[in-house]
Motif scaffolding. Structure first.
Motif, PDB file in Angstrom:
ATOM      1  N   UNK A  29     -18.113 -19.804  27.796  1.00  0.00           N
ATOM      2  CA  UNK A  29     -18.171 -18.800  26.729  1.00  0.00           C
ATOM      3  C   UNK A  29     -18.705 -17.491  27.282  1.00  0.00           C
ATOM      4  N   UNK A  30     -18.007 -16.405  26.936  1.00  0.00           N
ATOM      5  CA  UNK A  30     -18.449 -15.069  27.321  1.00  0.00           C
ATOM      6  C   UNK A  30     -18.500 -14.211  26.060  1.00  0.00           C
ATOM      7  N   UNK A  31     -19.665 -13.653  25.784  1.00  0.00           N
ATOM      8  CA  UNK A  31     -19.858 -12.834  24.590  1.00  0.00           C
ATOM      9  C   UNK A  31     -19.869 -11.360  24.947  1.00  0.00           C
ATOM     10  N   UNK A  32     -19.107 -10.568  24.173  1.00  0.00           N
ATOM     11  CA  UNK A  32     -19.089  -9.121  24.385  1.00  0.00           C
ATOM     12  C   UNK A  32     -20.225  -8.468  23.610  1.00  0.00           C
ATOM     13  N   UNK A  33     -20.487  -7.204  23.928  1.00  0.00           N
ATOM     14  CA  UNK A  33     -21.564  -6.475  23.261  1.00  0.00           C
ATOM     15  C   UNK A  33     -21.302  -6.339  21.762  1.00  0.00           C
ATOM     16  N   UNK A  34     -20.003  -6.188  21.363  1.00  0.00           N
ATOM     17  CA  UNK A  34     -19.672  -6.005  19.946  1.00  0.00           C
ATOM     18  C   UNK A  34     -19.643  -7.319  19.171  1.00  0.00           C
ATOM     19  N   UNK A  35     -19.926  -8.431  19.828  1.00  0.00           N
ATOM     20  CA  UNK A  35     -19.972  -9.710  19.134  1.00  0.00           C
ATOM     21  C   UNK A  35     -18.739 -10.577  19.326  1.00  0.00           C
ATOM     22  N   UNK A  46     -10.853 -10.525  34.500  1.00  0.00           N
ATOM     23  CA  UNK A  46     -10.002 -10.328  33.329  1.00  0.00           C
ATOM     24  C   UNK A  46      -9.547 -11.676  32.781  1.00  0.00           C
ATOM     25  N   UNK A  47      -9.324 -11.731  31.473  1.00  0.00           N
ATOM     26  CA  UNK A  47      -8.825 -12.961  30.846  1.00  0.00           C
ATOM     27  C   UNK A  47      -7.441 -13.259  31.415  1.00  0.00           C
ATOM     28  N   UNK A  48      -7.289 -14.443  31.955  1.00  0.00           N
ATOM     29  CA  UNK A  48      -6.036 -14.766  32.634  1.00  0.00           C
ATOM     30  C   UNK A  48      -5.861 -16.280  32.651  1.00  0.00           C
ATOM     31  N   UNK A  49      -4.783 -16.748  32.006  1.00  0.00           N
ATOM     32  CA  UNK A  49      -4.558 -18.190  31.883  1.00  0.00           C
ATOM     33  C   UNK A  49      -4.678 -18.621  30.432  1.00  0.00           C
ATOM     34  N   UNK A  50      -5.235 -19.793  30.212  1.00  0.00           N
ATOM     35  CA  UNK A  50      -5.425 -20.301  28.854  1.00  0.00           C
ATOM     36  C   UNK A  50      -6.790 -19.863  28.335  1.00  0.00           C
ATOM     37  N   UNK A  51      -6.818 -19.425  27.062  1.00  0.00           N
ATOM     38  CA  UNK A  51      -8.101 -19.015  26.514  1.00  0.00           C
ATOM     39  C   UNK A  51      -8.068 -18.790  25.021  1.00  0.00           C
ATOM     40  N   UNK A  52      -9.259 -18.738  24.439  1.00  0.00           N
ATOM     41  CA  UNK A  52      -9.427 -18.518  22.999  1.00  0.00           C
ATOM     42  C   UNK A  52     -10.327 -17.319  22.772  1.00  0.00           C
ATOM     43  N   UNK A  53      -9.843 -16.358  21.979  1.00  0.00           N
ATOM     44  CA  UNK A  53     -10.595 -15.144  21.663  1.00  0.00           C
ATOM     45  C   UNK A  53     -10.921 -15.115  20.178  1.00  0.00           C
ATOM     46  N   UNK A  54     -12.176 -14.789  19.865  1.00  0.00           N
ATOM     47  CA  UNK A  54     -12.597 -14.640  18.467  1.00  0.00           C
ATOM     48  C   UNK A  54     -13.135 -13.229  18.279  1.00  0.00           C
ATOM     49  N   UNK A  55     -12.528 -12.489  17.347  1.00  0.00           N
ATOM     50  CA  UNK A  55     -12.981 -11.135  17.037  1.00  0.00           C
ATOM     51  C   UNK A  55     -13.981 -11.195  15.874  1.00  0.00           C
ATOM     52  N   UNK A  56     -15.177 -10.738  16.119  1.00  0.00           N
ATOM     53  CA  UNK A  56     -16.249 -10.861  15.127  1.00  0.00           C
ATOM     54  C   UNK A  56     -15.978 -10.044  13.876  1.00  0.00           C
ATOM     55  N   UNK A  57     -15.451  -8.823  14.028  1.00  0.00           N
ATOM     56  CA  UNK A  57     -15.285  -7.909  12.901  1.00  0.00           C
ATOM     57  C   UNK A  57     -14.363  -8.474  11.829  1.00  0.00           C
ATOM     58  N   UNK A  58     -13.199  -8.976  12.245  1.00  0.00           N
ATOM     59  CA  UNK A  58     -12.219  -9.501  11.284  1.00  0.00           C
ATOM     60  C   UNK A  58     -12.239 -11.025  11.211  1.00  0.00           C
ATOM     61  N   UNK A  59     -12.882 -11.651  12.172  1.00  0.00           N
ATOM     62  CA  UNK A  59     -12.916 -13.103  12.177  1.00  0.00           C
ATOM     63  C   UNK A  59     -11.641 -13.735  12.687  1.00  0.00           C
TER      64      UNK A  59
END
Length: 241
Positions: A29-35, A46-59
């Motif tokens: 897990x890698x957390x960005x400054x904006x959440x 850089x994100x490369x391959x298989x992965x899951x991204x969650x955007x905090x603002x919109x969910x």
């Protein structure tokens, strides 16, 4: 005499630290400054391959392929459903350069969705659109609108087959009024039929047929009309001679 050896030049410590800080391979897990949060594979930080991204603002959550920091390959985008308390699938399909490209399915609502080809986040190519009112369009798309050859089938069974431009009926086409048992074939400009012919079509099977059938236009004496036309044509040739 003592042997002289060349000392190897050591790399600065900051380069070693920077290399260790680079994200490569699988990270839990890698957390960005904006959440925002990402779990998956990395390459050259850089994100490369298989992965899951969650955007905090919109969910919103994306699960799928990445390429050098952008969504690229096959993946699914979902948004949180506040009423049901779970995620609702928005798009499932192919991506390129962080945009919907290739074949994919977009869900606009519970009963409204599109399945077909995409280009640059827009419906382009062949596709089928299911509208919430029960209508279905199947055919060609360009810049998110029906464009080219396509068929629109209305909820009551009536349908239009023909050409489209900018999301409107434009060009030659046929409209089947199956509820009344009639067929109109003609030419459209911006969704308006400009000229054409109307004939009875399946009138006996129509649920609400017209009160009177369209009368057939027939020539009473076709042979006589033909002979008269030939005579006029011969006379014209003789006068020219």
């Amino acid at each position: 005499m003592p042997d002289s050896k060349c000392l190897q030049k050591s790399e600065p410590l900051w380069k070693e630290w920077d290399q260790k800080a680079q994200k490569n391979g699988l990270r839990h897990q890698v957390n960005a400054v904006n959440g925002d949060c990402y779990v998956g594979q990395w390459k050259d930080n850089m994100k490369h391959g298989k992965g899951t991204q969650i955007w905090k603002k919109k969910g919103a959550i994306y699960e799928g392929d990445w390429k050098f920091g952008k969504r690229d390959g096959y993946g699914t985008l979902s948004n949180p459903d506040q009423e049901k308390g779970k995620y609702r699938k928005v798009y499932s399909g192919w991506w390129k350069d962080d945009k919907k490209s290739g074949y994919g399915i977009q869900f606009f609502g519970p009963k409204e969705y599109y399945e077909g080809e995409w280009c640059g986040d827009q419906r382009s190519g062949w596709g089928r659109m299911y509208y919430s009112n029960g209508d279905i369009y199947e055919g060609q798309w360009l810049k998110d609108k029906p464009n080219g050859e396509g068929m629109l089938r209305l909820k009551n069974g009536n349908r239009y087959e023909g050409y489209w431009q900018r999301g409107m009926k434009n060009g030659s086409g046929r409209f089947f009024h199956l509820d009344h048992g009639q067929l109109f074939e003609g030419f459209w400009v911006d969704d308006v039929a400009k000229c054409g012919t109307m004939i009875d079509f399946g009138r006996d099977e129509a649920p609400e047929p017209t009160q009177f059938p369209i009368p057939k236009i027939e020539i009473l004496d076709p042979n006589g009309v033909l002979e008269e036309a030939l005579a006029m044509f011969k006379k014209t040739e003789e006068d020219e001679d």
